[in-house]
Design an enzyme around this catalytic site. Sequence first.
Site, short mmCIF file in Angstrom:
data_model
loop_
_atom_site.label_atom_id
_atom_site.label_comp_id
_atom_site.label_asym_id
_atom_site.label_seq_id
_atom_site.Cartn_x
_atom_site.Cartn_y
_atom_site.Cartn_z
N CYS A 106 0.84 -1.21 0.00
CA CYS A 106 0.00 0.00 0.00
C CYS A 106 0.87 1.25 0.00
O CYS A 106 0.74 2.12 0.87
CB CYS A 106 -0.93 -0.01 1.20
SG CYS A 106 -2.16 -1.32 1.17
N ASP A 107 1.74 1.34 -0.96
CA ASP A 107 2.61 2.50 -1.13
C ASP A 107 2.67 2.82 -2.61
O ASP A 107 3.00 1.96 -3.42
CB ASP A 107 4.02 2.19 -0.60
CG ASP A 107 4.87 3.45 -0.47
OD1 ASP A 107 4.96 4.20 -1.46
OD2 ASP A 107 5.44 3.69 0.61
#
Length: 383
Positions: free
Chosen positions: A331-332
């Site tokens: 989740c980056d």
Amino acid sequence: MPTAQLVAHARIFDFIASQSLPTPYLVVDLPEIKHNYQALATQLPDAQIYYALKANPAPEILQLLVKLGASFDAASLPEIQACLSAGARPHQISFGNTIKKAADIATAYELGVRLFAFDSLQELEKLAVHAAGSQVYCRLLMECTGAEWPLSRKFGCELDMAKDLLIHSDRLGLQAYGVSFHVGSQQLDVCQWEMAIATSARLFRDLAAVGVELQMLNVGGGFPARYRSSVPELASYTSEIDTALARHFENQRPIVMLEPGRSLVADAGIINTEVVLISQKSYHEDRRWVFLDIGKFGGLAETMDEAIRYRLRTPWDGTPTGSVILAGPTCDSADILYERSDYQLPLNLQAGDRIQILSAGAYTSTYASVGFNGFAPLAVYCI
């Protein structure tokens, strides 16, 4: 692709096919590393090979290289301890990082290490206090033109400063042993060593004129692996280095150190990864997003700026392909591997398929984060 590498790949593919291991994981073929080491040792027989274990410090690799007679370039105290645990002797270890804690210098010295790199007065003064009488070598600043993973700016100092520091090292009770440089990792221009060796030879002569006799030249690493771009053969590099040494040092050739890392282990390793998702972001763009279960934070940090472009193998190779954006699972938003490098993958590819990332034995497992988003570090299997 060299025959030995094809054989190594076959062994790895057989291992992957025979196992039911959770992805992602890296498989390293030890016989391929042995072949690469012996090829380099044969082509530059008078050079001392110091494996840069930051490329891949797996215990099995270190133990193999100890048996082959290698020495080691360590960047930290834990790397020194890993070398010793693998059976290396302290005199086979160079503490090659120019940025070291005083406590780590002292502990390395207590463990018997007597070869240290530096590139600043402040580092030299730490060595004088905590590693008295040791052999020290100064790293020169290089531009790294032609390297896909440059190492310029952060490491090394300019020529006039190096001269002054080496003179000063003798005054501090250290042994001014030599000079090092690094022309950049994954260096594709074999001519880069010519200028660096010429500059080093000039420094040797200037120091000899004031009574400081250097003994060693460390020509670094930089020998490439086989990613997407074609690379010169190893013989092109070793011939260029040998010719430059003869031209600029004539009959006063110094002790020569090499610091290969990538070239010994990268092509010997393959990552097995799974396609997690294939999706599209718009009705108007037909380029697919392919998300793998490994990304920048799982070991593929060298895809930063798309610098290192890995070759991929899929179960659908040979069928029609389309353009893709490759990304990791975290989740980056920075976890995008390739968006500009025109990767084409089979149209039949689907979630759950396994993809192999080739020439991934170097700078992958060591770059993997420890639990970012809860993902485990990259597993490594040596065969």
